[in-house]
Design a protein around this motif. Structure first.
Motif, PDB file in Angstrom:
ATOM      1  N   TRP A 198       0.843  -1.201   0.000  1.00  0.00           N
ATOM      2  CA  TRP A 198       0.000   0.000   0.000  1.00  0.00           C
ATOM      3  C   TRP A 198       0.875   1.246   0.000  1.00  0.00           C
ATOM      4  CZ3 TRP A 198      -4.709   0.598   3.821  1.00  0.00           C
ATOM      5  CH2 TRP A 198      -5.708   1.341   3.186  1.00  0.00           C
ATOM      6  N   ARG A 199       1.742   1.348  -0.996  1.00  0.00           N
ATOM      7  CA  ARG A 199       2.708   2.445  -1.066  1.00  0.00           C
ATOM      8  C   ARG A 199       2.091   3.736  -1.589  1.00  0.00           C
ATOM      9  NH1 ARG A 199       7.695   2.218   1.665  1.00  0.00           N
ATOM     10  NH2 ARG A 199       7.560   0.116   2.506  1.00  0.00           N
ATOM     11  N   TYR A 200       0.832   3.683  -1.986  1.00  0.00           N
ATOM     12  CA  TYR A 200       0.140   4.904  -2.416  1.00  0.00           C
ATOM     13  C   TYR A 200      -0.995   5.236  -1.452  1.00  0.00           C
ATOM     14  CZ  TYR A 200       2.757   4.033  -6.672  1.00  0.00           C
ATOM     15  OH  TYR A 200       3.768   3.794  -7.563  1.00  0.00           O
ATOM     16  N   ALA A 201      -0.883   4.754  -0.227  1.00  0.00           N
ATOM     17  CA  ALA A 201      -1.897   5.032   0.779  1.00  0.00           C
ATOM     18  C   ALA A 201      -2.011   6.530   1.010  1.00  0.00           C
ATOM     19  CB  ALA A 201      -1.554   4.330   2.088  1.00  0.00           C
ATOM     20  N   ALA A 202      -3.217   7.037   0.884  1.00  0.00           N
ATOM     21  CA  ALA A 202      -3.489   8.460   1.073  1.00  0.00           C
ATOM     22  C   ALA A 202      -4.972   8.606   1.379  1.00  0.00           C
ATOM     23  CB  ALA A 202      -3.122   9.252  -0.186  1.00  0.00           C
ATOM     24  N   PRO A 203      -5.364   9.706   2.009  1.00  0.00           N
ATOM     25  CA  PRO A 203      -6.791   9.914   2.298  1.00  0.00           C
ATOM     26  C   PRO A 203      -7.631   9.787   1.029  1.00  0.00           C
ATOM     27  CG  PRO A 203      -5.460  11.546   3.446  1.00  0.00           C
ATOM     28  CD  PRO A 203      -4.518  10.807   2.541  1.00  0.00           C
ATOM     29  N   GLY A 204      -8.675   8.981   1.080  1.00  0.00           N
ATOM     30  CA  GLY A 204      -9.547   8.786  -0.071  1.00  0.00           C
ATOM     31  C   GLY A 204      -9.204   7.588  -0.925  1.00  0.00           C
ATOM     32  N   LYS A 205      -7.977   7.033  -0.775  1.00  0.00           N
ATOM     33  CA  LYS A 205      -7.591   5.855  -1.549  1.00  0.00           C
ATOM     34  C   LYS A 205      -7.815   4.603  -0.707  1.00  0.00           C
ATOM     35  CE  LYS A 205      -4.291   8.003  -4.683  1.00  0.00           C
ATOM     36  NZ  LYS A 205      -2.964   7.906  -5.310  1.00  0.00           N
ATOM     37  N   THR A 206      -8.275   3.543  -1.362  1.00  0.00           N
ATOM     38  CA  THR A 206      -8.601   2.315  -0.641  1.00  0.00           C
ATOM     39  C   THR A 206      -7.767   1.144  -1.158  1.00  0.00           C
ATOM     40  OG1 THR A 206     -10.422   1.847  -2.166  1.00  0.00           O
ATOM     41  CG2 THR A 206     -10.951   3.074  -0.146  1.00  0.00           C
ATOM     42  N   TYR A 207      -7.795   0.067  -0.386  1.00  0.00           N
ATOM     43  CA  TYR A 207      -7.069  -1.162  -0.751  1.00  0.00           C
ATOM     44  C   TYR A 207      -8.080  -2.307  -0.728  1.00  0.00           C
ATOM     45  CZ  TYR A 207      -3.674  -4.996  -0.420  1.00  0.00           C
ATOM     46  OH  TYR A 207      -2.948  -6.145  -0.642  1.00  0.00           O
ATOM     47  N   HIS A 208      -8.119  -3.098  -1.815  1.00  0.00           N
ATOM     48  CA  HIS A 208      -9.107  -4.172  -1.945  1.00  0.00           C
ATOM     49  C   HIS A 208      -8.421  -5.532  -1.949  1.00  0.00           C
ATOM     50  CE1 HIS A 208     -10.852  -0.599  -3.845  1.00  0.00           C
ATOM     51  NE2 HIS A 208     -12.041  -1.086  -3.566  1.00  0.00           N
ATOM     52  N   PHE A 209      -9.119  -6.532  -1.451  1.00  0.00           N
ATOM     53  CA  PHE A 209      -8.658  -7.909  -1.594  1.00  0.00           C
ATOM     54  C   PHE A 209      -9.825  -8.868  -1.424  1.00  0.00           C
ATOM     55  CE2 PHE A 209      -8.174  -7.055   2.962  1.00  0.00           C
ATOM     56  CZ  PHE A 209      -8.731  -8.196   3.543  1.00  0.00           C
ATOM     57  N   ARG A 210      -9.664 -10.069  -2.002  1.00  0.00           N
ATOM     58  CA  ARG A 210     -10.640 -11.143  -1.829  1.00  0.00           C
ATOM     59  C   ARG A 210     -10.198 -12.019  -0.656  1.00  0.00           C
ATOM     60  NH1 ARG A 210     -13.828 -13.230  -6.164  1.00  0.00           N
ATOM     61  NH2 ARG A 210     -14.845 -11.472  -7.213  1.00  0.00           N
ATOM     62  N   LEU A 211     -11.136 -12.463   0.156  1.00  0.00           N
ATOM     63  CA  LEU A 211     -10.820 -13.232   1.356  1.00  0.00           C
ATOM     64  C   LEU A 211     -10.085 -14.535   1.029  1.00  0.00           C
ATOM     65  CD1 LEU A 211     -11.034 -13.693   4.408  1.00  0.00           C
ATOM     66  CD2 LEU A 211     -13.288 -14.698   4.023  1.00  0.00           C
ATOM     67  N   LEU A 212     -10.629 -15.351   0.111  1.00  0.00           N
ATOM     68  CA  LEU A 212     -10.014 -16.645  -0.178  1.00  0.00           C
ATOM     69  C   LEU A 212      -8.632 -16.480  -0.797  1.00  0.00           C
ATOM     70  CD1 LEU A 212     -13.009 -18.815  -1.478  1.00  0.00           C
ATOM     71  CD2 LEU A 212     -12.073 -18.620   0.829  1.00  0.00           C
ATOM     72  N   SER A 213      -8.475 -15.481  -1.641  1.00  0.00           N
ATOM     73  CA  SER A 213      -7.180 -15.234  -2.268  1.00  0.00           C
ATOM     74  C   SER A 213      -6.130 -14.853  -1.229  1.00  0.00           C
ATOM     75  CB  SER A 213      -7.314 -14.125  -3.314  1.00  0.00           C
ATOM     76  OG  SER A 213      -6.047 -13.789  -3.847  1.00  0.00           O
ATOM     77  N   ILE A 214      -6.496 -13.968  -0.302  1.00  0.00           N
ATOM     78  CA  ILE A 214      -5.524 -13.508   0.686  1.00  0.00           C
ATOM     79  C   ILE A 214      -5.182 -14.622   1.668  1.00  0.00           C
ATOM     80  CG2 ILE A 214      -6.908 -12.591   2.603  1.00  0.00           C
ATOM     81  CD1 ILE A 214      -4.178 -10.612   0.810  1.00  0.00           C
ATOM     82  N   MET A 215      -6.176 -15.467   2.006  1.00  0.00           N
ATOM     83  CA  MET A 215      -5.915 -16.577   2.918  1.00  0.00           C
ATOM     84  C   MET A 215      -5.021 -17.635   2.271  1.00  0.00           C
ATOM     85  SD  MET A 215      -6.975 -15.971   5.850  1.00  0.00           S
ATOM     86  CE  MET A 215      -8.244 -15.648   7.067  1.00  0.00           C
TER      87      MET A 215
END
Length: 404
Positions: free
Chosen positions: A281-298
């Motif tokens: 999350w190197r572009y983390a900034a107010p208003g920007k979000t990070y998405h992921f799928r549960l099964l993929s991340i697990m």
């Protein structure tokens, strides 16, 4: 910041002295000087909930692979070994425009432990305990406890430390272990084998052909101890890093993160997710979000496999685990909030997965901004990045300027 270690051949363990020509510390070696440069990445007290934070490094893609065993056998007597001891995992990560795709295999170590007056041999798979020790080891390296050893057979990077120092790093983040457990973890890291084969595709430039890699190595290349009987925590250790990590240090393929923030978390999934946020999350900034799928991340974490049959109850259990981790990340100040969206099967309408959307906290955005500036400076110093906005002057113009 800890003073960088300055070591000579004379104070290395006897097992090393006859094999080497010389040693360079981070004071003398450019690659190690960059790796241990953390003077500009301290968060001010005003911007940090826990005061000054400890800095360490995490390696691109390597630290995001499922290299550790999250479930199943972690330590077994040799006679109880299952028929299949090698664990196979998928590799699937996209970092800085490079898509890594393939598989890795984890082979357990054989470790001898004294029990009831006899030596008993165990199979030890690298698990959460070994991951904690490896993180603490790299933290010591990032503080300057790393050297370049010129072996007769080639060059290796090694972390030089005492058992006390490693135990203290673990203690600072609430992961205290007795010396025998720390030593066994180090031996498990040295004895466990990691083999992988993967392709690397540049998604930003289709003109570049895919690269293919295949390697077989140990988590740690070699391990050496020296001291006197009964010395305990004063025992000196030299842990040689594997060739893959060595190359990543030379090629600046690592990023900084705040060791305390990630490692103070009690749950393995929470620690791994925190490190992942710092890394990706190197572009983390107010208003920007990070998405992921549960099964993929697990699956990336290593708690499930792509071939697993995910029942409704299993899916609910995985969601409960992730809910606890999300609460940990909010409490730690990494995210401000998150939301979940159901993913349903088109035919049955049953929920088969979940999509998570995370919002960064102001504190995390400030930390990422500081770490990005530091990483950019390291890349410029190491020649990996061209200084932006530089004015290019041709030779004729340069002569004209000089003549004036």
């Amino acid at each position: 910041m800890s003073r960088k270690v300055n070591i000579s051949v004379d104070n290395l363990p006897d097992t090393l002295r006859g094999q080497i020509h010389g040693v360079e510390s981070a004071i003398d070696n450019e690659s190690l000087a960059l790796f241990t440069d953390n003077k500009d990445v301290r968060i001010s007290i005003e911007n940090a909930a826990h005061g000054l934070r400890a800095y360490s490094n995490t390696f691109n893609h390597y630290d995001l692979w499922g290299r550790f065993v999250r479930s199943g056998h972690k330590k077994l007597p040799l006679e109880e070994a299952p028929k299949k001891t090698i664990i196979t995992r998928k590799i699937s990560e996209k970092i800085d425009g490079i898509l890594y795709d393939g598989e890795l295999k984890i082979t357990p170590a054989v470790v001898s432990t004294r029990k009831d007056g006899e030596d008993v041999e165990y199979l030890v798979w690298p698990s959460d305990r070994e991951e904690k020790v490896e993180r603490a080891l790299i933290r010591l390296a990032s503080k300057g406890k790393i050297v370049k050893i010129n072996f007769k057979s080639g060059i290796q990077y090694a972390v030089v430390f005492s058992m006390n120092e490693l135990a203290q790093e673990l203690k600072t983040v609430g992961q205290s272990m007795p010396y025998p457990q720390i030593k066994e973890s180090l031996e498990a890291l040295q004895g466990s084998k990691l083999s992988f084969k993967y392709s690397a595709t540049d998604t930003k430039n289709t003109n570049i052909d895919d690269s293919f890699y295949e390697s077989n190595m140990n988590f740690l290349s070699s391990l050496h101890f020296s001291g006197k009987k009964g010395q305990g925590g004063n025992v000196k250790c030299v842990a040689c890093l594997n060739a893959f990590v060595h190359n990543m240090i030379d090629n600046l393929e690592y990023k900084g993160y705040y060791f305390n923030s990630a490692q103070e978390l009690k749950r393995g999934l929470s620690r791994w997710m925190m490190l992942r946020l710092y890394h990706l999350w190197r572009y983390a900034a107010p208003g920007k979000t990070y998405h992921f799928r549960l099964l993929s991340i697990m699956e990336k974490y290593g708690s499930i496999y792509s071939t697993d049959n995910i029942t409704e109850n299993k899916l609910k259990a995985l969601r409960r685990d992730m809910t606890t981790t999300m609460k940990d990340l909010i409490e730690k100040g990494a995210i401000s909030e998150y939301s979940i969206t159901n993913v349903k099967d088109d035919k049955t309408g049953n929920i088969i997965d979940y999509t998570y959307e995370m919002h960064p906290s102001d504190q995390f955005c400030d930390e990422i901004l500081t770490l990005n500036k530091h990483n950019k400076r390291i890349e410029i110093q190491g020649g990996k990045r061209i200084v932006e906005n530089a004015v290019l002057i041709d030779e004729d113009k340069l002569v004209e300027i000089v003549d004036k």
